[in-house]
Scaffold this active site. Structure first.
Site, PDB file in Angstrom:
ATOM      1  N   TYR A 113     -38.919  42.693  -0.194  1.00  0.00           N
ATOM      2  CA  TYR A 113     -38.328  43.264  -1.417  1.00  0.00           C
ATOM      3  C   TYR A 113     -36.892  43.743  -1.158  1.00  0.00           C
ATOM      4  O   TYR A 113     -35.968  43.451  -1.926  1.00  0.00           O
ATOM      5  CB  TYR A 113     -39.222  44.407  -1.891  1.00  0.00           C
ATOM      6  N   ASN A 136     -33.943  40.913 -14.636  1.00  0.00           N
ATOM      7  CA  ASN A 136     -34.777  42.092 -14.379  1.00  0.00           C
ATOM      8  C   ASN A 136     -36.149  41.734 -13.789  1.00  0.00           C
ATOM      9  O   ASN A 136     -36.793  42.579 -13.181  1.00  0.00           O
ATOM     10  CB  ASN A 136     -34.943  42.858 -15.710  1.00  0.00           C
TER      11      ASN A 136
HETATM   12  P1  NDP Z   1     -43.001  45.772 -14.027  1.00  0.00           P
HETATM   13  O1  NDP Z   1     -43.921  45.286 -12.963  1.00  0.00           O
HETATM   14  O2  NDP Z   1     -43.415  46.890 -14.906  1.00  0.00           O
HETATM   15  O3  NDP Z   1     -42.571  44.515 -14.966  1.00  0.00           O
HETATM   16  C1  NDP Z   1     -42.113  43.348 -14.367  1.00  0.00           C
HETATM   17  C2  NDP Z   1     -41.677  42.366 -15.424  1.00  0.00           C
HETATM   18  O4  NDP Z   1     -41.168  41.198 -14.750  1.00  0.00           O
HETATM   19  C3  NDP Z   1     -42.818  41.878 -16.294  1.00  0.00           C
HETATM   20  O5  NDP Z   1     -42.339  41.638 -17.607  1.00  0.00           O
HETATM   21  C4  NDP Z   1     -43.212  40.553 -15.648  1.00  0.00           C
HETATM   22  O6  NDP Z   1     -43.830  39.615 -16.522  1.00  0.00           O
HETATM   23  C5  NDP Z   1     -41.861  40.049 -15.220  1.00  0.00           C
HETATM   24  N1  NDP Z   1     -41.986  39.055 -14.155  1.00  0.00           N
HETATM   25  C6  NDP Z   1     -42.549  39.213 -12.931  1.00  0.00           C
HETATM   26  N2  NDP Z   1     -42.516  38.058 -12.257  1.00  0.00           N
HETATM   27  C7  NDP Z   1     -41.923  37.150 -13.078  1.00  0.00           C
HETATM   28  C8  NDP Z   1     -41.636  35.782 -12.962  1.00  0.00           C
HETATM   29  N3  NDP Z   1     -41.952  35.091 -11.859  1.00  0.00           N
HETATM   30  N4  NDP Z   1     -41.036  35.143 -14.001  1.00  0.00           N
HETATM   31  C9  NDP Z   1     -40.735  35.821 -15.139  1.00  0.00           C
HETATM   32  N5  NDP Z   1     -40.987  37.141 -15.306  1.00  0.00           N
HETATM   33  C10 NDP Z   1     -41.587  37.782 -14.285  1.00  0.00           C
HETATM   34  O7  NDP Z   1     -41.646  46.100 -13.275  1.00  0.00           O
HETATM   35  P2  NDP Z   1     -40.580  47.283 -13.485  1.00  0.00           P
HETATM   36  O8  NDP Z   1     -40.257  47.416 -14.917  1.00  0.00           O
HETATM   37  O9  NDP Z   1     -41.003  48.448 -12.720  1.00  0.00           O
HETATM   38  O10 NDP Z   1     -39.329  46.653 -12.703  1.00  0.00           O
HETATM   39  C11 NDP Z   1     -38.343  45.882 -13.351  1.00  0.00           C
HETATM   40  C12 NDP Z   1     -37.243  45.569 -12.350  1.00  0.00           C
HETATM   41  O11 NDP Z   1     -36.699  46.801 -11.848  1.00  0.00           O
HETATM   42  C13 NDP Z   1     -37.730  44.781 -11.137  1.00  0.00           C
HETATM   43  O12 NDP Z   1     -36.735  43.861 -10.750  1.00  0.00           O
HETATM   44  C14 NDP Z   1     -37.873  45.852 -10.077  1.00  0.00           C
HETATM   45  O13 NDP Z   1     -37.730  45.334  -8.795  1.00  0.00           O
HETATM   46  C15 NDP Z   1     -36.731  46.773 -10.436  1.00  0.00           C
HETATM   47  N6  NDP Z   1     -36.894  48.142  -9.947  1.00  0.00           N
HETATM   48  C16 NDP Z   1     -37.943  48.917 -10.363  1.00  0.00           C
HETATM   49  C17 NDP Z   1     -38.064  50.200  -9.886  1.00  0.00           C
HETATM   50  C18 NDP Z   1     -39.147  51.115 -10.333  1.00  0.00           C
HETATM   51  O14 NDP Z   1     -39.207  52.229  -9.810  1.00  0.00           O
HETATM   52  N7  NDP Z   1     -40.005  50.735 -11.257  1.00  0.00           N
HETATM   53  C19 NDP Z   1     -37.118  50.744  -8.913  1.00  0.00           C
HETATM   54  C20 NDP Z   1     -36.069  49.848  -8.557  1.00  0.00           C
HETATM   55  C21 NDP Z   1     -35.974  48.593  -9.053  1.00  0.00           C
HETATM   56  P3  NDP Z   1     -45.425  39.701 -16.814  1.00  0.00           P
HETATM   57  O15 NDP Z   1     -45.576  40.848 -17.769  1.00  0.00           O
HETATM   58  O16 NDP Z   1     -45.768  38.388 -17.402  1.00  0.00           O
HETATM   59  O17 NDP Z   1     -46.101  39.965 -15.507  1.00  0.00           O
END
Ligand code: NDP
Length: 248
Positions: free
Chosen positions: A156, A91
């Protein structure tokens, strides 16, 4: 809530915030032990831990999915403590938006490295354990834009389209060992990631969503948990949309 995950060990990358946190929470409520991996936001990880229903059923590990050694050590730690991995949710994801003609190499590389190669790294490590166990479920969090395309998100979109490819390739490769791999493509979901989007862009997208609203992280979680559950054992290599009808 149904207790259908008792005894199961599930790893959720990016599991401390947004969609990942909703998935972690539901899994804990349904009896699982969750290992939530995150990159750098310790405050969010602390909040997530403090809010957990049962602290004994949750671990947080700070390990960047772009750091091969850190991710290897995270999985070593998980296998040392629990001796198995029943589920993995890839995720963790980031955005670094910009038009192609202006996109910096580093923004292209970092998005591909986290969203796609990061998922590959975790899949490789989890798959080794799951193949030995002859059971396991992997869910990759893609995006509706993998199929629709989107202006300003070439990096992306490409990462998420690649993740659909990884889903199908790993589904075929792991199926003979009883491991299933599926993908969920959320549309627009209310998280910190989408809060940064300018109002006019949100309004534009809202007009295109038949159900006329953004989705909730808990709605994505319901589908992801189904795909991790024993009820989904005959489903593999599939991409499921969760976007209020945005793509059909
Ligand atoms: P957020 O930005 O709210 O959260 C992202 C999470 O990913 C955080 O826990 C972050 O950790 C972690 N993360 C980011 N980079 C890394 C890394 N290099 N290594 C380990 N962990 C990492 O994102 P969302 O909840 O919105 O999105 C979650 C997923 O859903 C993503 O893959 C996104 O692309 C996908 N998505 C989201 C949509 C939306 O509308 N929100 C729509 C479609 C897809 P930390 O807290 O330490 O930064």
């Amino acid at each position: 809530m149904e207790q259908d995950f008792i005894g199961k060990i599930i790893v959720v990358t990016g599991g401390t915030r947004g969609i990942g946190a909703a998935i972690s929470k539901e899994l804990i409520q349904r009896g699982a032990i969750v290992v939530a991996i995150y990159a750098q936001n310790d405050a969010a990880a602390r909040r997530f831990l403090e809010g957990a229903l049962d602290r004994s059923r949750v671990r947080t590990i700070k390990a960047d999915v772009t750091d091969v050694a850190a991710i290897q050590s995270a999985f070593d730690q998980i296998l040392k403590e629990f001796e198995k991995i029943d589920g993995l949710v890839n995720n963790a994801g980031i955005v670094r938006d910009g038009l192609i003609i202006r996109m910096k190499e580093e923004d292209w590389d970092s998005v591909l490295n986290v969203n796609l190669t990061g998922a590959f790294r975790c899949t490789r490590l989890a798959a080794r354990a799951m193949m030995r166990q002859r059971a396991g479920a992997i869910v990759n969090i893609c995006s509706v834009v993998a199929e629709l395309g989107n202006i300003g998100q070439a990096n992306y979109v490409t990462s998420k389209a690649g993740l659909v490819g990884l889903t199908k390739a790993s589904a075929r490769e792991l199926a003979p060992r009883g491991v299933i791999v599926n993908a969920v493509a959320p549309g627009w979901i209310e998280t910190e990631m989408t809060q940064k989007i300018p109002q006019e862009v949100r309004d534009h997208w809202l007009k295109l969503i038949p159900l006329q609203r953004l989705g909730k992280p808990e709605e994505v979680s319901a589908l992801v948990c189904f795909l991790l559950s024993d009820r989904a054992k005959y489903i593999t290599g599939q991409l499921f949309h969760m976007g209020g009808g945005l793509y059909m």
